[in-house]
Design a protein around this motif. Structure first.
Motif, PDB file in Angstrom:
ATOM      1  N   VAL A  29       0.847  -1.193   0.000  1.00  0.00           N
ATOM      2  CA  VAL A  29       0.000   0.000   0.000  1.00  0.00           C
ATOM      3  C   VAL A  29       0.881   1.241   0.000  1.00  0.00           C
ATOM      4  O   VAL A  29       1.675   1.450   0.920  1.00  0.00           O
ATOM      5  CB  VAL A  29      -0.934   0.030   1.232  1.00  0.00           C
ATOM      6  N   VAL A  30       0.756   2.036  -1.052  1.00  0.00           N
ATOM      7  CA  VAL A  30       1.441   3.327  -1.138  1.00  0.00           C
ATOM      8  C   VAL A  30       0.422   4.320  -1.692  1.00  0.00           C
ATOM      9  O   VAL A  30       0.256   4.436  -2.905  1.00  0.00           O
ATOM     10  CB  VAL A  30       2.684   3.278  -2.053  1.00  0.00           C
ATOM     11  N   ASN A  31      -0.273   4.994  -0.817  1.00  0.00           N
ATOM     12  CA  ASN A  31      -1.297   5.955  -1.214  1.00  0.00           C
ATOM     13  C   ASN A  31      -0.849   7.382  -0.926  1.00  0.00           C
ATOM     14  O   ASN A  31       0.037   7.607  -0.107  1.00  0.00           O
ATOM     15  CB  ASN A  31      -2.605   5.694  -0.459  1.00  0.00           C
TER      16      ASN A  31
ATOM     17  N   MET B 124      -1.976   8.268   3.591  1.00  0.00           N
ATOM     18  CA  MET B 124      -1.688   7.030   4.321  1.00  0.00           C
ATOM     19  C   MET B 124      -2.160   7.121   5.775  1.00  0.00           C
ATOM     20  O   MET B 124      -1.669   6.396   6.640  1.00  0.00           O
ATOM     21  CB  MET B 124      -0.194   6.734   4.265  1.00  0.00           C
TER      22      MET B 124
ATOM     23  N   TYR C   7      -3.152   4.037   7.392  1.00  0.00           N
ATOM     24  CA  TYR C   7      -2.059   3.071   7.522  1.00  0.00           C
ATOM     25  C   TYR C   7      -0.952   3.664   8.384  1.00  0.00           C
ATOM     26  O   TYR C   7       0.230   3.623   8.035  1.00  0.00           O
ATOM     27  CB  TYR C   7      -1.535   2.663   6.140  1.00  0.00           C
TER      28      TYR C   7
ATOM     29  N   ASN D 288       0.128   6.512   9.031  1.00  0.00           N
ATOM     30  CA  ASN D 288       0.949   7.608   8.515  1.00  0.00           C
ATOM     31  C   ASN D 288       2.309   7.119   8.030  1.00  0.00           C
ATOM     32  O   ASN D 288       3.297   7.862   8.018  1.00  0.00           O
ATOM     33  CB  ASN D 288       1.137   8.702   9.574  1.00  0.00           C
TER      34      ASN D 288
ATOM     35  N   ASP E 175       4.963   5.546   5.106  1.00  0.00           N
ATOM     36  CA  ASP E 175       5.184   5.762   3.679  1.00  0.00           C
ATOM     37  C   ASP E 175       4.677   4.571   2.874  1.00  0.00           C
ATOM     38  O   ASP E 175       4.082   4.726   1.812  1.00  0.00           O
ATOM     39  CB  ASP E 175       6.674   5.968   3.374  1.00  0.00           C
ATOM     40  N   THR E 176       4.947   3.385   3.400  1.00  0.00           N
ATOM     41  CA  THR E 176       4.564   2.145   2.728  1.00  0.00           C
ATOM     42  C   THR E 176       4.103   1.126   3.761  1.00  0.00           C
ATOM     43  O   THR E 176       4.693   1.020   4.845  1.00  0.00           O
ATOM     44  CB  THR E 176       5.747   1.540   1.942  1.00  0.00           C
TER      45      THR E 176
ATOM     46  N   LYS F 228       8.624   4.117   7.196  1.00  0.00           N
ATOM     47  CA  LYS F 228       8.533   5.565   7.005  1.00  0.00           C
ATOM     48  C   LYS F 228       9.947   6.116   7.008  1.00  0.00           C
ATOM     49  O   LYS F 228      10.778   5.706   7.833  1.00  0.00           O
ATOM     50  CB  LYS F 228       7.699   6.212   8.115  1.00  0.00           C
TER      51      LYS F 228
END
Length: 216
Positions: A119-121, A124, A127, A129, A131-132, A158
């Motif tokens: 997940v990379v939105n 985030m 999730y 906060n 990064d991925t 992050k």
């Protein structure tokens, strides 16, 4: 089955905002730690002090692969336990830890990307906060606490922050509510946006290491 354990520890201390919940003290070692991660107790769950903070993904694999967690919270109906991160000063390698856990339970093929949700939105916030976020499922050969065989692993990264590894452990009955448990766990963890010169230096060290070893 070939099984490689590739977990990387950084010797440099990563300045991490101290969680203001007494239950989480042992995640960070000391109330004086400065960790830019906020934790809160999951609603409807109780801390289980007697639960192991370390367990083997598959005791029959060699070498043994452990998963470390600072706190364990159990649902009122006992169908789920949430394993919170044990951070200290280490950064875990995504490719090392997640791949090794999947290999340990029998997923030894080269390409495992289709069994990991990445997940990379742009937003985030749901999730933590991060990064991925990487989310994957495991069926444990030996149940955690002799009860929980189903596992959803959540690995967060992050920039210039510690990696976070969490797990949702479930019984057969709890498995039907897996998505709800995952959302609950994610709602209890939040990265801040503070970086320091030291944490950036560690991140640069990590990136340089990856250039020399793409498998990290």
């Amino acid at each position: 089955m070939k099984f490689k354990l590739t977990i990387m520890f950084l010797l440099a201390w990563v300045p991490l905002t101290y969680a203001q919940i007494e239950n989480f003290d042992k995640c960070y070692g000391s109330p004086k730690s400065t960790v830019d991660v906020e934790l809160k107790v999951p609603c409807g769950f109780n801390a289980i002090d007697s639960a192991p903070s370390t367990f083997f993904i598959n005791p029959e694999s060699s070498p043994y692969l452990s998963s470390w967690h600072g706190n364990v919270f159990q649902s009122v109906d006992s169908n789920c336990v949430l394993l919170f991160p044990k951070l200290y000063s280490s950064i875990l390698s995504y490719k090392g830890q997640v791949r090794s856990e999947l290999e340990a339970v029998g997923n030894d093929r080269e390409n495992i990307s289709d069994i990991i949700t990445t997940v990379v939105n742009e937003d985030m916030s749901t999730y933590c906060n991060a990064d991925t976020a990487y989310i994957y499922r495991l069926k444990l050969p030996q149940p955690f606490m002799d009860k929980y065989s189903h596992c959803v692993g959540i690995y967060l990264r992050k920039y210039a922050h510690p990696a976070i590894l969490m797990k949702v452990m479930m019984t057969d009955e709890g498995l039907i509510k897996a998505d709800n448990y995952v959302k609950l766990l994610l709602s209890c963890v939040k990265y801040g946006n503070t970086t320091t010169a030291e944490s950036i230096k560690v991140e640069e060290w990590l990136e340089d290491s990856r250039r020399h070893n793409p498998n990290l």
